[in-house]
Scaffold this motif. Structure first.
Motif, mmCIF file in Angstrom:
data_model
loop_
_atom_site.group_PDB
_atom_site.id
_atom_site.type_symbol
_atom_site.label_atom_id
_atom_site.label_comp_id
_atom_site.label_asym_id
_atom_site.label_seq_id
_atom_site.Cartn_x
_atom_site.Cartn_y
_atom_site.Cartn_z
ATOM 1 N N VAL A 7 7.508 7.356 17.343
ATOM 2 C CA VAL A 7 8.504 8.415 17.573
ATOM 3 C C VAL A 7 8.828 8.654 18.659
ATOM 4 N N LYS A 8 10.104 7.807 18.843
ATOM 5 C CA LYS A 8 10.757 7.850 20.268
ATOM 6 C C LYS A 8 10.983 9.482 20.865
ATOM 7 N N THR A 9 11.025 9.237 21.772
ATOM 8 C CA THR A 9 11.009 10.777 22.061
ATOM 9 C C THR A 9 12.323 10.828 23.556
ATOM 10 N N ASN A 10 11.972 11.983 25.230
ATOM 11 C CA ASN A 10 13.375 11.955 25.942
ATOM 12 C C ASN A 10 12.883 10.691 26.502
ATOM 13 N N SER A 11 11.145 10.345 26.622
ATOM 14 C CA SER A 11 10.837 8.945 27.700
ATOM 15 C C SER A 11 10.231 8.549 27.043
ATOM 16 N N GLY A 12 10.166 8.426 25.557
ATOM 17 C CA GLY A 12 9.894 6.634 25.293
ATOM 18 C C GLY A 12 9.097 6.873 23.663
ATOM 19 N N TRP A 13 7.865 6.115 23.663
ATOM 20 C CA TRP A 13 7.612 6.149 22.262
ATOM 21 C C TRP A 13 6.724 6.763 21.996
ATOM 22 N N GLN A 14 6.127 8.178 21.144
ATOM 23 C CA GLN A 14 4.812 8.438 21.257
ATOM 24 C C GLN A 14 4.249 8.221 19.931
ATOM 25 N N THR A 15 2.738 7.388 19.919
ATOM 26 C CA THR A 15 2.064 7.411 18.609
ATOM 27 C C THR A 15 0.383 8.313 18.377
ATOM 28 N N TYR A 16 0.093 8.174 17.480
ATOM 29 C CA TYR A 16 -1.066 8.670 17.311
ATOM 30 C C TYR A 16 -2.719 7.985 17.209
ATOM 31 N N PHE A 17 -3.221 8.156 18.510
ATOM 32 C CA PHE A 17 -4.649 6.580 18.181
ATOM 33 C C PHE A 17 -5.609 8.307 17.535
ATOM 34 N N ASP A 18 -5.993 7.912 16.192
ATOM 35 C CA ASP A 18 -7.179 8.721 15.614
ATOM 36 C C ASP A 18 -8.492 8.394 16.621
ATOM 37 N N PHE A 32 4.422 5.266 25.313
ATOM 38 C CA PHE A 32 4.853 4.263 25.593
ATOM 39 C C PHE A 32 6.027 3.946 26.623
ATOM 40 N N SER A 33 6.460 2.721 26.914
ATOM 41 C CA SER A 33 7.813 3.384 27.426
ATOM 42 C C SER A 33 7.625 2.275 26.519
ATOM 43 N N TYR A 34 7.665 1.539 25.979
ATOM 44 C CA TYR A 34 7.844 0.065 25.199
ATOM 45 C C TYR A 34 6.980 0.170 23.803
ATOM 46 N N LEU A 35 7.605 -0.854 22.987
ATOM 47 C CA LEU A 35 7.219 -0.804 21.231
ATOM 48 C C LEU A 35 6.268 -2.018 21.747
ATOM 49 N N PRO A 36 5.522 -2.016 20.493
ATOM 50 C CA PRO A 36 4.314 -3.230 20.391
ATOM 51 C C PRO A 36 4.983 -4.779 20.698
ATOM 52 N N ASN A 37 6.013 -4.712 20.065
ATOM 53 C CA ASN A 37 7.019 -5.693 19.783
ATOM 54 C C ASN A 37 7.986 -6.295 20.553
ATOM 55 N N GLU A 38 7.676 -4.776 21.289
ATOM 56 C CA GLU A 38 8.939 -5.577 22.816
ATOM 57 C C GLU A 38 8.137 -5.757 24.029
ATOM 58 N N ILE A 39 6.961 -6.395 23.792
ATOM 59 C CA ILE A 39 5.841 -6.492 24.634
ATOM 60 C C ILE A 39 6.175 -7.664 25.113
ATOM 61 N N ASN A 40 6.314 -9.290 24.502
ATOM 62 C CA ASN A 40 6.737 -10.428 24.898
ATOM 63 C C ASN A 40 6.047 -11.152 25.853
ATOM 64 N N LEU A 41 4.646 -10.415 25.525
ATOM 65 C CA LEU A 41 3.254 -11.501 25.834
ATOM 66 C C LEU A 41 1.957 -11.365 24.799
ATOM 67 N N ASP A 42 1.739 -12.990 24.866
ATOM 68 C CA ASP A 42 0.321 -13.486 23.384
ATOM 69 C C ASP A 42 -0.966 -12.337 24.855
ATOM 70 N N ASN A 57 7.447 -7.223 34.701
ATOM 71 C CA ASN A 57 6.985 -5.470 34.533
ATOM 72 C C ASN A 57 6.328 -4.990 34.382
ATOM 73 N N LEU A 58 5.204 -4.789 34.930
ATOM 74 C CA LEU A 58 4.222 -4.125 34.896
ATOM 75 C C LEU A 58 3.664 -2.737 34.267
ATOM 76 N N ASN A 59 5.143 -2.259 34.131
ATOM 77 C CA ASN A 59 4.657 -1.369 33.419
ATOM 78 C C ASN A 59 4.938 -1.581 31.241
ATOM 79 N N LYS A 60 4.858 -3.145 31.478
ATOM 80 C CA LYS A 60 4.908 -3.316 29.851
ATOM 81 C C LYS A 60 3.294 -4.180 29.739
ATOM 82 N N PHE A 61 3.234 -4.831 31.012
ATOM 83 C CA PHE A 61 2.091 -4.759 30.855
ATOM 84 C C PHE A 61 0.897 -4.326 30.378
#
Lengths: 164, 226
Positions: free
Chosen positions: A43-54, A62-72, A148-152
């Motif tokens: 879910v998009k918030t004012n400062s990034g993307w929120q998800t629930y870890f059961d 998070f600042s980035y979605l998983p598909n925006e990371i671009n690193l294996d 970009n260490l934030n992405k890392f």
């Protein structure tokens, strides 16, 4: 008389429909953007993307979605219970703390180094923050992380929780 | 349908809609009606590291308490995680009120210490340091201080930097701190801040109330919140 009563009923049903549909719309619409990635809702918030870890019973932002990371991240492995970290510039220093926090979830203790050293028994991470894409180079017992260490950090967190 | 029945049907519909709206709004996280007079409200706090923490503001007489629902997770044998403990812990201050307190990262050193001593000049307790400051940290770190919290089991002891006549309290200062036996020393100073002094963690505060603020900031940090 019967027609007048029918009109009242139709009008009542119409009002009920409007109120129920607006409540449902409010419940599910919310006006916030959502994305489903790898079976997980973000879910998009004012400062990034929120998800629930059961598994930890908590939300995470998070600042980035998983598909925006671009690193294996399958190529990124930390071997031991201890990891050394050295920051090449001031910008990178702030990410050491986030790394220390998240690596504890893997039982790995991150220790700060005052100078670069790839001859230590435990692996050393050399952090160099910039706004470029992330590049990871392995040399001797060091992993050089440039970009970009934030992405890392987001990527490592996703890897730890098996999102990517 | 007579007039009375019509009024009754409309009354039932309106009540039904109120109930539906209430539960609908609750579902999306809004508090429409607050039936519990003691609960002032719930809020989330996004920690420095991205994790989101659930708080509840509760009125206790004139005072407000910030009740944190804390879930302690550990890696499980299958490579995932398990929540091993959950506790509701009240604090005098919420994390947002403490963001201005500067602090050096020290949580790993406490979490992996064999024991922790929290020390202060006991002669200043009641004037410069609140008697609440040390238990604010101790009750979270060591379940023997407060079995209702029971999150961590790090043996934690209160100590004094000065010898106390007729008081068998241990005399410990920063000089005795090392990786196994971490020392946190409360000091009176000009700023509210937490910093390293060689192998010791110093919690500096300006006055009695601020000593509780700094202690709360320290324990929030150890818990990973700030």
């Amino acid at each position: 008389m019967a027609k007048k009563n029918h009109n009242k009923v139709y009008f009542g049903i119409f009002i009920i429909f409007l109120m129920v549909s607006s409540t449902i719309g409010f419940m599910y619409g919310e006006g916030s953007e959502t994305k489903k990635i790898n079976g997980r809702k973000f879910v998009k918030t004012n400062s990034g993307w929120q998800t629930y870890f059961d598994e930890i019973g908590s939300y995470w932002e998070f600042s980035y979605l998983p598909n925006e990371i671009n690193l294996d991240f399958n190529e990124v492995n930390f071997y031991s219970g201890k990891l050394n970290v050295y920051s090449t510039n001031e910008l990178s220093g702030g990410y050491e703390e986030r790394l220390k926090f998240i690596m504890l979830y893997k039982g790995i203790i991150v220790e700060h180094l005052d100078e670069e050293n790839c001859d230590l028994e435990d692996q050393t991470l050399i952090l160099s923050h910039s706004f470029e894409n992330i590049e990871i180079i392995e040399e001797n017992n060091c992993l050089y992380v440039n970009g970009n260490l934030n992405k890392f950090i987001d990527g490592i967190t996703y890897k730890i929780f098996e999102v990517i | 349908m007579n007039k009375n029945n019509t009024i009754l049907v409309y009354a039932v519909i309106i009540v039904g809609l109120f109930v539906l709206s209430y539960f609908g709004s609750s579902y999306v996280g809004l508090t429409v009606f607050n039936f519990d007079e003691d609960v002032a409200g719930e809020y989330n706090y996004t920690g420095l590291f991205g994790k989101i923490y659930d708080f509840e503001e509760v009125k206790v007489g004139e005072n407000t308490r910030h009740v944190l629902t804390y879930k302690l997770a550990r890696p499980s044998s299958d490579g995932g995680f398990n929540v091993i403990k959950t506790a509701k812990v009240p604090f005098r201050y919420g994390p947002e009120e403490l963001e201005e307190i500067s602090l050096d990262y020290f949580r790993n050193h406490i979490l992996f210490a064999e024991s922790v001593y929290i020390t202060r000049d006991k002669n200043l307790e009641g004037t410069e340091f609140s008697p609440v400051a040390i238990p604010t940290i101790g009750r979270i770190l060591d379940s023997e201080w407060d079995s209702s919290v029971n999150l961590f089991d790090i043996p934690t002891l209160a100590a004094s930097t000065t010898v106390q006549v007729d008081d068998p309290v241990s005399v410990i200062s920063c000089a005795q701190s090392n990786e196994e036996r971490m020392v946190i020393e409360l000091r009176h100073g000009n700023e509210n801040k937490i910093y390293w002094e060689e192998d010791c963690i110093v919690m500096e505060s300006k006055n009695l109330d601020d000593s509780i603020k700094v202690a709360t900031a320290a324990i929030y940090h150890i818990m990973g919140i700030i």
